[in-house]
Design a protein around this motif. Structure first.
Motif, mmCIF file in Angstrom:
data_model
loop_
_atom_site.group_PDB
_atom_site.id
_atom_site.type_symbol
_atom_site.label_atom_id
_atom_site.label_comp_id
_atom_site.label_asym_id
_atom_site.label_seq_id
_atom_site.Cartn_x
_atom_site.Cartn_y
_atom_site.Cartn_z
ATOM 1 N N ALA A 97 0.816 -1.311 0.098
ATOM 2 C CA ALA A 97 0.010 -0.018 0.191
ATOM 3 C C ALA A 97 0.938 1.280 -0.149
ATOM 4 C CB ALA A 97 -0.740 0.063 1.199
ATOM 5 N N THR A 127 -5.650 3.470 2.862
ATOM 6 C CA THR A 127 -4.892 2.355 3.474
ATOM 7 C C THR A 127 -5.669 1.333 3.968
ATOM 8 O OG1 THR A 127 -2.910 3.811 3.637
ATOM 9 C CG2 THR A 127 -2.849 1.522 4.849
ATOM 10 N N ALA A 148 2.439 -1.896 4.222
ATOM 11 C CA ALA A 148 1.970 -0.372 4.134
ATOM 12 C C ALA A 148 3.292 0.252 4.095
ATOM 13 C CB ALA A 148 1.111 -0.084 5.205
ATOM 14 N N VAL A 171 -1.667 5.263 10.010
ATOM 15 C CA VAL A 171 -1.363 4.174 9.267
ATOM 16 C C VAL A 171 -0.401 3.152 10.026
ATOM 17 C CG1 VAL A 171 -0.051 3.489 7.332
ATOM 18 C CG2 VAL A 171 -1.598 5.387 7.059
ATOM 19 N N CYS A 191 4.729 -2.458 8.315
ATOM 20 C CA CYS A 191 4.893 -1.152 7.653
ATOM 21 C C CYS A 191 6.110 -0.517 7.629
ATOM 22 C CB CYS A 191 4.007 -0.193 8.753
ATOM 23 S SG CYS A 191 3.838 1.323 8.133
#
Length: 283
Positions: A97, A127, A148, A171, A191
Motif C-alpha cells: 500500500a 490504506t 504499508a 497508518v 509497515c
C-alpha cells in the motif's frame, strides 16, 4: 504464506501495488517484476500507469505488469483492483500500500480544513480500504503479506506538515491493529517508514539547498534514500524469509529517527513570516 517457488520465493506470485505509477510504488513494482512477480499497479492516472507498465515490462521480462485505474479512497475501486490482481494467478499473494500524499503544508493555525480531510482520507482511509479488501483475498488464499508505506513524519515531528504526520501515524496503528487481527488467518501486516527518499515529489529538496543540508545533518548515514532502499525491505516482507514477522513498523531512514525532523523554515518563512510560523495569524 507466500511459499518458496524457485530461487527467490516470489516468482509467479501475484502482488498488488497501490500508487504504483510513480515514486516508491514504481520502485517497488520494478523490483518485484525483476523477481518474476505478476505485479498489478493501481493509481488514478491511466496514461501514467500504462507508461509505467511498459517501462517496467521492457526491463524485467521475468515478471509481468498489469494496470488498474483505481482511487484508493473509493471502496468499489479497491474491490475491483483486488479482484483484478487476484485474477492473474487465481489468488492474491501480497499487497504493498504505497498510495499517499499531503495537501497541508502550512502552520497549524492556517491549515485548510478541506485539504486536511482529503489528506487524512487518502492516507488513512485509502490504506484501510486497501487492507480491508486485500485481506479478504489473502485470508481466502490461506495467507499472505501486506506491507504499508508510512513515513518518518509519523514518528518525528515535521513542523508545518499539517495532516501528513498525524495521518501516517494513523497508518502505523492501523497496521498493528490489522496484524493483531489477521495473524490467526496467516496474514502478516507490516509497515515501512521511509526517510527522505529521492522521488520526483521531493526533487525540490533533494536537488540541494538548506533543507537538504538539515536533513543530512540529522541523518547518521548522511545520504538521501533511494526507492530501491524501500523496495528491498518490501520484497523481504513479502517473501518467505519473513514469515514470523508481523505488526512491525520499520524505519528505512539512515537513522534519522534517532535525531529530529527537518527544518522547513527557509522555504516557508518567506510565505508565512517568522510570526506566522509560530502561530500568529494577521487579522
Amino acid at each position: 504464506m507466500i511459499s518458496v517457488n524457485g530461487s527467490n520465493g516470489l516468482a509467479k506470485k501475484s502482488v498488488l501495488v497501490t500508487g504504483g505509477g510513480s515514486g516508491i510504488g514504481l520502485g517497488v513494482a520494478t523490483v518485484l517484476a525483476a523477481e518474476g512477480v505478476h505485479v498489478t499497479i493501481c493509481g488514478r492516472n491511466e496514461q501514467k500507469l500504462a507508461k509505467t507498465a511498459r517501462e517496467i515490462g521492457e526491463g524485467n521480462p521475468a515478471g509481468s505488469v498489469d494496470t488498474v485505474v483505481a482511487d484508493v479512497t473509493v471502496e468499489d475501486d479497491m474491490i475491483r483492483a483486488v479482484a483484478q490482481a487476484a485474477e492473474r494467478t487465481g489468488q492474491l499473494d501480497g499487497v504493498v500500500a504505497c498510495a499517499g500524499g499531503n495537501e497541508t503544508i502550512a502552520p497549524v493555525t492556517q491549515l485548510d480544513v478541506e485539504a486536511w480531510r482529503r489528506t487524512v482520507d487518502l492516507n488513512i482511509t485509502g490504506t484501510m480500504l486497501t487492507i480491508k479488501h486485500s485481506a479478504r483475498a489473502l485470508v481466502a488464499a490461506g495467507g499472505g503479506s501486506i506491507v504499508a508505506i508510512s513515513s518518518i513524519a509519523s514518528s518525528n515531528t515535521h513542523r508545518w506538515f499539517g495532516a501528513y504526520g498525524p495521518s501516517k501515524a494513523g497508518v502505523d496503528h492501523l497496521v498493528q491493529l490489522a496484524a493483531d487481527e489477521l495473524g490467526a488467518s496467516n496474514v502478516r501486516v507490516n509497515c515501512i517508514r521511509p526517510g527522505l527518499t529521492r522521488t520526483d515529489l521531493v526533487a525540490l529538496i533533494t536537488d540541494g539547498g538548506p533543507i537538504l543540508e538539515d536533513y543530512l545533518a540529522n541523518t547518521p548515514i548522511a545520504r538521501v534514500g533511494e526507492v530501491t532502499d524501500i523496495a528491498a525491505l518490501a520484497k523481504f516482507l513479502l517473501g518467505p524469509d519473513s514469515t514470523w514477522i508481523t505488526g512491525q513498523i520499520i524505519n528505512v531512514d539512515g537513522g534519522q529517527m534517532l535525531r529530529r525532523g527537518p527544518d522547513f523554515r527557509s522555504m516557508l518563512e518567506p510565505v508565512y513570516g517568522a510570526d506566522g510560523l509560530r502561530g500568529v495569524v494577521t487579522p
